[in-house]
Structure formats: structure tokens, C-alpha cells
Design a protein around this motif. Structure first.
Motif, mmCIF file in Angstrom:
data_model
loop_
_atom_site.group_PDB
_atom_site.id
_atom_site.type_symbol
_atom_site.label_atom_id
_atom_site.label_comp_id
_atom_site.label_asym_id
_atom_site.label_seq_id
_atom_site.Cartn_x
_atom_site.Cartn_y
_atom_site.Cartn_z
ATOM 1 N N VAL A 6 0.835 -1.206 0.000
ATOM 2 C CA VAL A 6 0.000 0.000 0.000
ATOM 3 C C VAL A 6 0.870 1.257 0.000
ATOM 4 N N LEU A 7 1.918 1.278 0.808
ATOM 5 C CA LEU A 7 2.801 2.444 0.836
ATOM 6 C C LEU A 7 3.515 2.657 -0.494
ATOM 7 N N ALA A 8 3.903 1.579 -1.150
ATOM 8 C CA ALA A 8 4.545 1.709 -2.462
ATOM 9 C C ALA A 8 3.578 2.303 -3.475
ATOM 10 N N ILE A 9 2.330 1.890 -3.425
ATOM 11 C CA ILE A 9 1.323 2.460 -4.326
ATOM 12 C C ILE A 9 1.121 3.938 -4.026
ATOM 13 N N ILE A 10 0.994 4.280 -2.751
ATOM 14 C CA ILE A 10 0.794 5.684 -2.372
ATOM 15 C C ILE A 10 1.971 6.544 -2.822
ATOM 16 N N MET A 11 3.186 6.090 -2.559
ATOM 17 C CA MET A 11 4.358 6.864 -2.961
ATOM 18 C C MET A 11 4.437 6.975 -4.482
ATOM 19 N N GLY A 12 4.037 5.938 -5.185
ATOM 20 C CA GLY A 12 4.010 5.986 -6.645
ATOM 21 C C GLY A 12 3.035 7.037 -7.143
ATOM 22 N N VAL A 13 1.853 7.061 -6.558
ATOM 23 C CA VAL A 13 0.852 8.056 -6.954
ATOM 24 C C VAL A 13 1.346 9.470 -6.626
ATOM 25 N N VAL A 14 1.908 9.651 -5.434
ATOM 26 C CA VAL A 14 2.436 10.971 -5.060
ATOM 27 C C VAL A 14 3.504 11.413 -6.059
ATOM 28 N N GLY A 15 4.408 10.517 -6.412
ATOM 29 C CA GLY A 15 5.464 10.861 -7.357
ATOM 30 C C GLY A 15 4.945 11.201 -8.733
ATOM 31 N N LEU A 16 3.866 10.557 -9.155
ATOM 32 C CA LEU A 16 3.275 10.848 -10.458
ATOM 33 C C LEU A 16 2.508 12.170 -10.445
ATOM 34 N N VAL A 17 1.790 12.420 -9.355
ATOM 35 C CA VAL A 17 0.955 13.615 -9.263
ATOM 36 C C VAL A 17 1.766 14.848 -8.861
ATOM 37 N N SER A 18 2.689 14.673 -7.926
ATOM 38 C CA SER A 18 3.465 15.799 -7.404
ATOM 39 C C SER A 18 4.905 15.372 -7.129
ATOM 40 N N PRO A 19 5.723 15.276 -8.180
ATOM 41 C CA PRO A 19 7.095 14.804 -7.989
ATOM 42 C C PRO A 19 7.896 15.650 -6.992
ATOM 43 N N ASP A 20 7.631 16.950 -6.941
ATOM 44 C CA ASP A 20 8.351 17.799 -5.986
ATOM 45 C C ASP A 20 8.056 17.399 -4.547
ATOM 46 N N THR A 21 6.819 17.009 -4.267
ATOM 47 C CA THR A 21 6.457 16.548 -2.917
ATOM 48 C C THR A 21 7.255 15.304 -2.556
ATOM 49 N N LEU A 22 7.354 14.381 -3.494
ATOM 50 C CA LEU A 22 8.114 13.160 -3.234
ATOM 51 C C LEU A 22 9.595 13.475 -3.051
ATOM 52 N N LEU A 23 10.151 14.337 -3.901
ATOM 53 C CA LEU A 23 11.565 14.721 -3.756
ATOM 54 C C LEU A 23 11.821 15.329 -2.379
ATOM 55 N N LYS A 24 10.958 16.237 -1.948
ATOM 56 C CA LYS A 24 11.112 16.871 -0.627
ATOM 57 C C LYS A 24 11.037 15.832 0.486
ATOM 58 N N SER A 25 10.084 14.898 0.383
ATOM 59 C CA SER A 25 9.921 13.900 1.448
ATOM 60 C C SER A 25 11.133 12.992 1.565
ATOM 61 N N LEU A 26 11.881 12.839 0.466
ATOM 62 C CA LEU A 26 13.073 11.998 0.476
ATOM 63 C C LEU A 26 14.333 12.782 0.829
ATOM 64 N N GLY A 27 14.190 14.079 1.043
ATOM 65 C CA GLY A 27 15.326 14.896 1.461
ATOM 66 C C GLY A 27 16.105 15.522 0.323
ATOM 67 N N PHE A 28 15.556 15.479 -0.892
ATOM 68 C CA PHE A 28 16.246 16.075 -2.023
ATOM 69 C C PHE A 28 15.818 17.531 -2.203
ATOM 70 N N GLU A 29 16.727 18.338 -2.696
ATOM 71 C CA GLU A 29 16.432 19.738 -2.979
ATOM 72 C C GLU A 29 15.513 19.819 -4.197
ATOM 73 N N VAL A 30 14.527 20.692 -4.118
ATOM 74 C CA VAL A 30 13.624 20.910 -5.235
ATOM 75 C C VAL A 30 14.013 22.239 -5.871
ATOM 76 N N LEU A 31 14.378 22.195 -7.136
ATOM 77 C CA LEU A 31 14.815 23.380 -7.854
ATOM 78 C C LEU A 31 13.618 24.130 -8.419
ATOM 79 N N GLY A 32 13.728 25.462 -8.477
ATOM 80 C CA GLY A 32 12.663 26.282 -9.038
ATOM 81 C C GLY A 32 12.489 26.050 -10.524
ATOM 82 N N SER A 33 13.597 25.850 -11.203
ATOM 83 C CA SER A 33 13.532 25.563 -12.635
ATOM 84 C C SER A 33 14.629 24.558 -12.967
ATOM 85 N N ARG A 34 14.471 23.902 -14.068
ATOM 86 C CA ARG A 34 15.419 22.873 -14.472
ATOM 87 C C ARG A 34 16.038 23.250 -15.808
ATOM 88 N N ALA A 35 17.294 22.951 -15.950
ATOM 89 C CA ALA A 35 18.015 23.247 -17.188
ATOM 90 C C ALA A 35 17.591 22.290 -18.292
#
Length: 129
Positions: A6-35
């Protein structure tokens, strides 16, 4: 097993819908724009879909009580723990990412212990240890 699925499904959905949310939850920096040529969002979509699929596999294994799959997950979750830990130790991932490694390691140990007790007692353990 069911909780992990269930957690894998939830994290998958979060990553598909809001990748920045998933990146933040994993401790990664979220950039304002990407090259140009930065495929972080593409990789997030691919790995989130893989997480979703893996969650479904786990739930199918629980529903069918597919014990060989349970044992298979023990070994590969230990490999995942090792790889993720190495990423943190070598500074390829932020320290907070170790939480993901710990989740994998503890899940592997919990599943392995449940399978060991099941075999030792010759009885059945609930499908979601």
C-alpha cells in the motif's frame, strides 16, 4: 507485506501527481527551474510508476499467499538497503535518504524473521507480517 504494498502504491501516486512533494519527502532539494537536458521529472515519473507497480505485486502476493515471493523480497530488500546506504555514505544522496534504506532493511528483516518462525513452527504466519 500488505503495508509495504500500500505504501509503495501511495508513494508511486504521489510521485506521479506531485514529484516535488516526493523529492522533498526523500530529502532532495527541489529546484525552481530545471536546465535543458535535466530529466529529473522524467526519472521521477518512471520510478514512481515502478513503485506503483511494485505495490500492486506485493498486494497480489499477499492475496495469493505467494510465499516464494516473500522470500525473494527479503534478499532484494537487503540489496536495496545496501545500495541506498552506500548512496548516503558516499554523499550521492542526502542523509535523510537513509530513512528509505532503513525502511527497506527493517522490512527485509521483519519478513525474514516471520518466514523463519513460520518454517520453525510449521504453521502459517499472517500474510502481512
Amino acid at each position: 507485506m500488505a503495508v509495504f504494498g500500500v505504501l509503495a502504491i501511495i508513494m508511486g501516486v504521489v510521485g506521479l501527481v506531485s514529484p516535488d512533494t516526493l523529492l522533498k519527502s526523500l530529502g532532495f532539494e527541489v529546484l525552481g527551474s530545471r536546465a535543458a537536458g535535466d530529466y529529473t521529472k522524467t526519472f521521477m515519473a518512471a520510478s514512481s510508476m515502478a513503485s506503483f507497480n511494485m505495490g500492486v505485486y506485493y498486494l497480489v502476493a499477499v492475496a495469493t499467499e505467494w510465499r516464494p515471493f516473500y522470500l525473494f523480497t527479503v534478499w532484494f530488500r537487503l540489496v536495496t538497503f545496501t545500495v541506498f546506504t552506500v548512496l548516503v555514505v558516499t554523499d550521492a544522496a542526502p542523509a535523510r535518504f537513509f530513512g528509505v534504506a532503513a525502511w527497506e532493511g527493517l522490512g527485509a528483516i521483519a519478513t525474514g524473521v516471520a518466514l523463519w518462525f513460520e518454517r520453525k513452527r510449521g504453521t502459517s504466519v499472517p500474510s502481512n507480517p
